[in-house]
Design a protein around this motif. Structure first.
Motif, PDB file in Angstrom:
ATOM      1  N   ALA A  31       0.829  -1.214   0.000  1.00  0.00           N
ATOM      2  CA  ALA A  31       0.000   0.000   0.000  1.00  0.00           C
ATOM      3  C   ALA A  31       0.860   1.260   0.000  1.00  0.00           C
ATOM      4  O   ALA A  31       2.015   1.240   0.444  1.00  0.00           O
ATOM      5  N   THR A  32       0.268   2.359  -0.467  1.00  0.00           N
ATOM      6  CA  THR A  32       0.852   3.682  -0.230  1.00  0.00           C
ATOM      7  C   THR A  32      -0.153   4.470   0.598  1.00  0.00           C
ATOM      8  O   THR A  32      -1.366   4.292   0.440  1.00  0.00           O
ATOM      9  N   PHE A  33       0.363   5.298   1.497  1.00  0.00           N
ATOM     10  CA  PHE A  33      -0.535   5.990   2.430  1.00  0.00           C
ATOM     11  C   PHE A  33       0.172   7.192   3.024  1.00  0.00           C
ATOM     12  O   PHE A  33       1.402   7.295   2.978  1.00  0.00           O
ATOM     13  N   THR A  34      -0.664   8.095   3.584  1.00  0.00           N
ATOM     14  CA  THR A  34      -0.113   9.154   4.411  1.00  0.00           C
ATOM     15  C   THR A  34      -0.333   8.765   5.873  1.00  0.00           C
ATOM     16  O   THR A  34      -1.219   7.967   6.191  1.00  0.00           O
ATOM     17  N   LEU A  35       0.482   9.361   6.741  1.00  0.00           N
ATOM     18  CA  LEU A  35       0.343   9.148   8.188  1.00  0.00           C
ATOM     19  C   LEU A  35      -0.169  10.441   8.789  1.00  0.00           C
ATOM     20  O   LEU A  35       0.231  11.529   8.360  1.00  0.00           O
ATOM     21  N   SER A  36      -1.050  10.309   9.799  1.00  0.00           N
ATOM     22  CA  SER A  36      -1.515  11.533  10.456  1.00  0.00           C
ATOM     23  C   SER A  36      -1.582  11.339  11.965  1.00  0.00           C
ATOM     24  O   SER A  36      -1.818  10.228  12.458  1.00  0.00           O
ATOM     25  N   ASN A  37      -1.349  12.448  12.656  1.00  0.00           N
ATOM     26  CA  ASN A  37      -1.509  12.454  14.107  1.00  0.00           C
ATOM     27  C   ASN A  37      -1.736  13.899  14.544  1.00  0.00           C
ATOM     28  O   ASN A  37      -1.571  14.829  13.739  1.00  0.00           O
ATOM     29  N   ALA A  38      -2.129  14.069  15.796  1.00  0.00           N
ATOM     30  CA  ALA A  38      -2.367  15.414  16.309  1.00  0.00           C
ATOM     31  C   ALA A  38      -1.045  16.181  16.354  1.00  0.00           C
ATOM     32  O   ALA A  38       0.011  15.587  16.594  1.00  0.00           O
ATOM     33  N   PRO A  39      -1.096  17.511  16.137  1.00  0.00           N
ATOM     34  CA  PRO A  39       0.143  18.304  16.126  1.00  0.00           C
ATOM     35  C   PRO A  39       1.005  18.058  17.366  1.00  0.00           C
ATOM     36  O   PRO A  39       2.224  17.939  17.265  1.00  0.00           O
ATOM     37  N   VAL A  40       0.385  17.922  18.532  1.00  0.00           N
ATOM     38  CA  VAL A  40       1.159  17.721  19.770  1.00  0.00           C
ATOM     39  C   VAL A  40       1.927  16.403  19.727  1.00  0.00           C
ATOM     40  O   VAL A  40       3.077  16.315  20.173  1.00  0.00           O
ATOM     41  N   ALA A  41       1.318  15.391  19.136  1.00  0.00           N
ATOM     42  CA  ALA A  41       1.976  14.084  19.037  1.00  0.00           C
ATOM     43  C   ALA A  41       3.158  14.149  18.078  1.00  0.00           C
ATOM     44  O   ALA A  41       4.163  13.457  18.263  1.00  0.00           O
ATOM     45  N   LEU A  42       3.046  15.001  17.071  1.00  0.00           N
ATOM     46  CA  LEU A  42       4.161  15.128  16.121  1.00  0.00           C
ATOM     47  C   LEU A  42       5.369  15.750  16.795  1.00  0.00           C
ATOM     48  O   LEU A  42       6.504  15.363  16.552  1.00  0.00           O
ATOM     49  N   ARG A  43       5.076  16.704  17.685  1.00  0.00           N
ATOM     50  CA  ARG A  43       6.199  17.357  18.379  1.00  0.00           C
ATOM     51  C   ARG A  43       6.902  16.374  19.302  1.00  0.00           C
ATOM     52  O   ARG A  43       8.113  16.388  19.417  1.00  0.00           O
ATOM     53  N   MET A  44       6.124  15.513  19.961  1.00  0.00           N
ATOM     54  CA  MET A  44       6.717  14.551  20.881  1.00  0.00           C
ATOM     55  C   MET A  44       7.462  13.471  20.128  1.00  0.00           C
ATOM     56  O   MET A  44       8.243  12.726  20.695  1.00  0.00           O
ATOM     57  N   GLY A  45       7.208  13.429  18.823  1.00  0.00           N
ATOM     58  CA  GLY A  45       7.175  12.188  18.154  1.00  0.00           C
ATOM     59  C   GLY A  45       8.324  11.579  17.458  1.00  0.00           C
ATOM     60  O   GLY A  45       9.324  12.174  17.134  1.00  0.00           O
ATOM     61  N   LYS A  46       8.044  10.323  17.189  1.00  0.00           N
ATOM     62  CA  LYS A  46       8.940   9.491  16.419  1.00  0.00           C
ATOM     63  C   LYS A  46       8.332   9.212  15.057  1.00  0.00           C
ATOM     64  O   LYS A  46       8.902   8.453  14.277  1.00  0.00           O
ATOM     65  N   ILE A  47       7.157   9.788  14.817  1.00  0.00           N
ATOM     66  CA  ILE A  47       6.398   9.389  13.625  1.00  0.00           C
ATOM     67  C   ILE A  47       7.161   9.682  12.336  1.00  0.00           C
ATOM     68  O   ILE A  47       6.976   8.982  11.340  1.00  0.00           O
ATOM     69  N   ASN A  48       8.063  10.675  12.389  1.00  0.00           N
ATOM     70  CA  ASN A  48       8.844  10.952  11.172  1.00  0.00           C
ATOM     71  C   ASN A  48       9.752   9.787  10.786  1.00  0.00           C
ATOM     72  O   ASN A  48      10.001   9.550   9.612  1.00  0.00           O
ATOM     73  N   GLU A  49      10.213   9.060  11.821  1.00  0.00           N
ATOM     74  CA  GLU A  49      11.026   7.860  11.524  1.00  0.00           C
ATOM     75  C   GLU A  49      10.193   6.846  10.734  1.00  0.00           C
ATOM     76  O   GLU A  49      10.671   6.212   9.796  1.00  0.00           O
ATOM     77  N   LEU A  50       8.945   6.687  11.174  1.00  0.00           N
ATOM     78  CA  LEU A  50       8.056   5.739  10.492  1.00  0.00           C
ATOM     79  C   LEU A  50       7.787   6.204   9.061  1.00  0.00           C
ATOM     80  O   LEU A  50       7.790   5.391   8.123  1.00  0.00           O
ATOM     81  N   ALA A  51       7.594   7.516   8.906  1.00  0.00           N
ATOM     82  CA  ALA A  51       7.315   8.056   7.569  1.00  0.00           C
ATOM     83  C   ALA A  51       8.481   7.771   6.624  1.00  0.00           C
ATOM     84  O   ALA A  51       8.277   7.382   5.464  1.00  0.00           O
ATOM     85  N   GLU A  52       9.685   7.914   7.167  1.00  0.00           N
ATOM     86  CA  GLU A  52      10.866   7.653   6.345  1.00  0.00           C
ATOM     87  C   GLU A  52      10.907   6.187   5.923  1.00  0.00           C
ATOM     88  O   GLU A  52      11.102   5.863   4.754  1.00  0.00           O
TER      89      GLU A  52
END
Ligand code: NAI
Length: 266
Positions: free
Chosen positions: A34-55
């Protein structure tokens, strides 16, 4: 894994860290093609590791507070543009209760918090569905999922007001499932998952005892986040296209147990 989701496009909400159920779903969805976008609340992005997952998934993170319709609208528009077409799936893996976080007992709820619990954990699913519906952003025969818990049906006292939110969430899946089904053959389901050691899960009072109890009660033991992700992939794939408006227990058998001798034996 087979490329069950080859060519499918979607949005996955709720990956906070590598324990999150949504994180595992994203990894498996990627493996499945699949191809997809990832989303989370702005506060979670600041705390986050989600950019690692996006990469890792070769994609982008688009911030959206799932209680805010304008942010969801922007997210859906940007996702369709980025992915180059309408969506085949959406995964809502979002939950939060300020009452549970602040250890407010169910008989002593703060009602501002209560409304927040219901908004973040249930109404947000309606908002996601309605946004995708109004924008005609889903391809026919698409699949939309949210994560639930058995406290929607049975009493788990420490789950507090999240139980009410999950009951509403499952009702929204049924009600919107009708409308999305009639118009687009899009299916809408909830997956009721075993207790899982994530940020949201571990926030519930007595989580460890709770987890052990469910593990012993279930003939197959508790389902892991990874196996939950695998099940979710099957529900996003065409193989499950006639399943809709269901709450599906992914719990090692827990929901149909009355008593397990293993618990009596200690
Ligand atoms: P998690 O804490 O990793 O994920 C919860 C996510 O909700 C986080 O990414 C958080 O940032 C996001 N979120 C909170 N408020 C938001 C908002 N306003 N807008 C957008 N996102 C927001 O925990 P987990 O366990 O992966 O939770 C995912 C789903 O699974 C939740 O619906 C949870 O209730 C459900 N679930 C969890 C179980 C468990 O024991 N962990 C058991 C059964 C269901």
């Amino acid at each position: 894994m087979h490329k069950l989701l080859d060519g499918k496009k979607g949005i996955i909400f709720g990956a906070l860290d590598d324990k999150s159920i949504a994180w595992k779903i994203a990894e498996k969805a990627r493996e499945a093609g699949a191809t997809f976008t990832l989303s989370n609340a702005p506060v979670a992005l600041r705390m986050g590791k989600i950019n690692e997952l996006a990469e890792q998934c070769n994609t982008k993170v688009i911030a959206a507070d799932a209680t805010k319709v304008d942010e969801l609208e922007a997210l859906v528009d940007q996702s369709v543009e980025l992915l180059g077409g309408k969506l085949d799936f959406i995964v809502h893996s979002i939950g939060m209760s300020p009452n549970v976080r602040k250890k407010r007992h169910y008989t002593d709820l703060n009602y501002d918090y209560y409304l927040k619990t219901l908004d973040v954990s249930a109404a947000s699913f309606h908002k996601v569905l309605q946004t995708a519906y109004k924008k005609e952003a889903m391809n026919d025969w698409g699949s939309i999922l949210a994560l639930s818990y058995i406290a929607a049906q049975k009493v788990f006292p420490d789950y507090g007001d999240m139980a009410d939110a999950k009951a509403a969430l499952e009702s929204i899946a049924r009600s919107f499932g009708y409308h999305f089904g009639v118009r687009n053959k899009v299916r809408v389901n909830t997956v009721s998952q075993s207790p899982t050691a994530t940020t949201a899960g571990s926030g519930v009072t007595g989580f460890d005892r709770f987890f052990d109890y469910a593990d012993k009660m279930s003939p197959l033991g508790n389902a892991s986040a990874e196996s939950c992700a695998e099940f979710c992939i099957s529900l996003l794939a065409d193989h499950s296209k006639m399943i809709t408006m269901q709450n599906l227990f992914h719990d090692g058998g827990f929901s149909n147990m009355g008593m397990n001798p293993a618990l009596l034996d200690g």
